[in-house]
Scaffold this motif. Sequence first.
Motif, PDB file in Angstrom:
ATOM      1  N   LEU A  95       0.877  -1.168   0.000  1.00 15.53           N
ATOM      2  CA  LEU A  95       0.000   0.000   0.000  1.00 15.53           C
ATOM      3  C   LEU A  95       0.915   1.220   0.000  1.00 15.53           C
ATOM      4  O   LEU A  95       1.623   1.475   0.972  1.00 15.53           O
ATOM      5  CB  LEU A  95      -0.910   0.007   1.223  1.00 15.53           C
ATOM      6  N   ILE A  96       0.912   1.940  -1.106  1.00 15.11           N
ATOM      7  CA  ILE A  96       1.863   3.039  -1.314  1.00 15.11           C
ATOM      8  C   ILE A  96       1.100   4.302  -1.697  1.00 15.11           C
ATOM      9  O   ILE A  96       0.156   4.262  -2.479  1.00 15.11           O
ATOM     10  CB  ILE A  96       2.875   2.666  -2.415  1.00 15.11           C
ATOM     11  N   VAL A  97       1.520   5.420  -1.145  1.00 17.54           N
ATOM     12  CA  VAL A  97       0.919   6.715  -1.475  1.00 17.54           C
ATOM     13  C   VAL A  97       1.857   7.448  -2.420  1.00 17.54           C
ATOM     14  O   VAL A  97       3.059   7.594  -2.143  1.00 17.54           O
ATOM     15  CB  VAL A  97       0.664   7.548  -0.203  1.00 17.54           C
ATOM     16  N   ILE A  98       1.311   7.922  -3.531  1.00 19.55           N
ATOM     17  CA  ILE A  98       2.079   8.621  -4.565  1.00 19.55           C
ATOM     18  C   ILE A  98       1.590  10.060  -4.622  1.00 19.55           C
ATOM     19  O   ILE A  98       0.398  10.298  -4.866  1.00 19.55           O
ATOM     20  CB  ILE A  98       1.884   7.939  -5.938  1.00 19.55           C
ATOM     21  N   LEU A  99       2.469  11.012  -4.398  1.00 22.32           N
ATOM     22  CA  LEU A  99       2.073  12.418  -4.333  1.00 22.32           C
ATOM     23  C   LEU A  99       2.572  13.163  -5.570  1.00 22.32           C
ATOM     24  O   LEU A  99       3.775  13.211  -5.835  1.00 22.32           O
ATOM     25  CB  LEU A  99       2.636  13.054  -3.063  1.00 22.32           C
ATOM     26  N   ASP A 100       1.636  13.718  -6.312  1.00 24.33           N
ATOM     27  CA  ASP A 100       1.965  14.426  -7.554  1.00 24.33           C
ATOM     28  C   ASP A 100       2.060  15.929  -7.289  1.00 24.33           C
ATOM     29  O   ASP A 100       1.062  16.647  -7.348  1.00 24.33           O
ATOM     30  CB  ASP A 100       0.896  14.129  -8.618  1.00 24.33           C
ATOM     31  N   ARG A 101       3.254  16.369  -6.958  1.00 22.47           N
ATOM     32  CA  ARG A 101       3.569  17.795  -6.773  1.00 22.47           C
ATOM     33  C   ARG A 101       2.816  18.436  -5.601  1.00 22.47           C
ATOM     34  O   ARG A 101       2.200  19.490  -5.746  1.00 22.47           O
ATOM     35  CB  ARG A 101       3.316  18.574  -8.060  1.00 22.47           C
ATOM     36  N   GLY A 119      -0.280   2.459   8.552  1.00 16.50           N
ATOM     37  CA  GLY A 119       0.530   1.314   8.153  1.00 16.50           C
ATOM     38  C   GLY A 119       0.874   1.275   6.680  1.00 16.50           C
ATOM     39  O   GLY A 119       1.195   0.215   6.135  1.00 16.50           O
ATOM     40  N   VAL A 120       0.827   2.430   6.010  1.00 23.72           N
ATOM     41  CA  VAL A 120       1.244   2.509   4.608  1.00 23.72           C
ATOM     42  C   VAL A 120       2.725   2.125   4.517  1.00 23.72           C
ATOM     43  O   VAL A 120       3.527   2.489   5.380  1.00 23.72           O
ATOM     44  CB  VAL A 120       1.004   3.932   4.061  1.00 23.72           C
ATOM     45  N   HIS A 121       3.088   1.392   3.475  1.00 20.48           N
ATOM     46  CA  HIS A 121       4.462   0.901   3.375  1.00 20.48           C
ATOM     47  C   HIS A 121       5.457   1.948   2.891  1.00 20.48           C
ATOM     48  O   HIS A 121       6.660   1.815   3.142  1.00 20.48           O
ATOM     49  CB  HIS A 121       4.501  -0.319   2.455  1.00 20.48           C
ATOM     50  N   GLU A 146      10.474   9.965  10.546  1.00 17.82           N
ATOM     51  CA  GLU A 146      11.586   9.153  11.022  1.00 17.82           C
ATOM     52  C   GLU A 146      11.304   7.662  10.877  1.00 17.82           C
ATOM     53  O   GLU A 146      12.222   6.845  10.919  1.00 17.82           O
ATOM     54  CB  GLU A 146      11.896   9.484  12.484  1.00 17.82           C
ATOM     55  N   TYR A 147      10.048   7.290  10.710  1.00 17.52           N
ATOM     56  CA  TYR A 147       9.663   5.886  10.628  1.00 17.52           C
ATOM     57  C   TYR A 147       9.055   5.508   9.285  1.00 17.52           C
ATOM     58  O   TYR A 147       8.686   4.352   9.083  1.00 17.52           O
ATOM     59  CB  TYR A 147       8.642   5.560  11.728  1.00 17.52           C
ATOM     60  N   THR A 148       8.910   6.473   8.392  1.00 16.37           N
ATOM     61  CA  THR A 148       8.208   6.247   7.133  1.00 16.37           C
ATOM     62  C   THR A 148       9.190   6.234   5.967  1.00 16.37           C
ATOM     63  O   THR A 148      10.032   7.121   5.859  1.00 16.37           O
ATOM     64  CB  THR A 148       7.156   7.346   6.893  1.00 16.37           C
TER      65      THR A 148
END
Length: 244
Positions: A95-101, A119-121, A146-148
């Motif tokens: 589970l990944i979050v992708i941020l576009d700008r 808990g996003v990876h 620090e943990y992400t």
Amino acid sequence: MRKIEGRNPVLEAMNAGREIKKLIIQKGARGRSIQELIERADKLNIPVEMAAKSELDRIATSSNHQGVVAYADEFRYVHIDEILQFAEDKGESPLIVILDRIQDPHNLGSIIRTANAAGVHGVIIPKHRASGITPVVTKTSAGAVEYTKVARVTNIARAIDELKEAGLWIVGSGLEGDRSIYQADLKGPLGIVIGSEGEGMRRLVKEKCDFIVQIPMFGQIESLNASVAAGIMIYEAVRQRRFS
């Protein structure tokens, strides 16, 4: 070196094993958190300096340093492969979050804080025309940076292709979505794309999405803050993956 500002972000950096070069504490600062910082610094052999509030105001980037500024090693960005491996090691679908700008560091910090709590990876951000990991991001994330695992890439569209090759489905959020977020299947390997403040996803990034969903809006306002939209998307995916 990078600056970490605020009591909790500095403490979380210490707890996460970040190498702190120097800790500066405001003269006269009191409280359990200050004492804990001093004790942790002593155990880790971190030099501690006392300085006037005016000096911390001068060196701090964020507006609320809480009487604490630390100098640490530069933030270490990871490669996308490390995020995927992290999910595999946990025996979980990525589970990944992708941020576009995302340009507002407060939004970026808030999204990373939510991603960590859910808990996003990992989180993927672009190198250009977007915020990186700054003192404001670190402070806003309450130390979650620090943990992400955060990957910083040259090309978001290419990163999406890499994720697709690894078996992830890519979902974006937008008013043009053909289904509600609550009607979409978000249980499998997933990348969630969040567009920039005001402009949303760029055309090419949007075209890379396997599907686009709408967040239902029932009032007079037609759009949400990027960090709020990210939180809704992330936690709907968590609900489906863990509670259904």
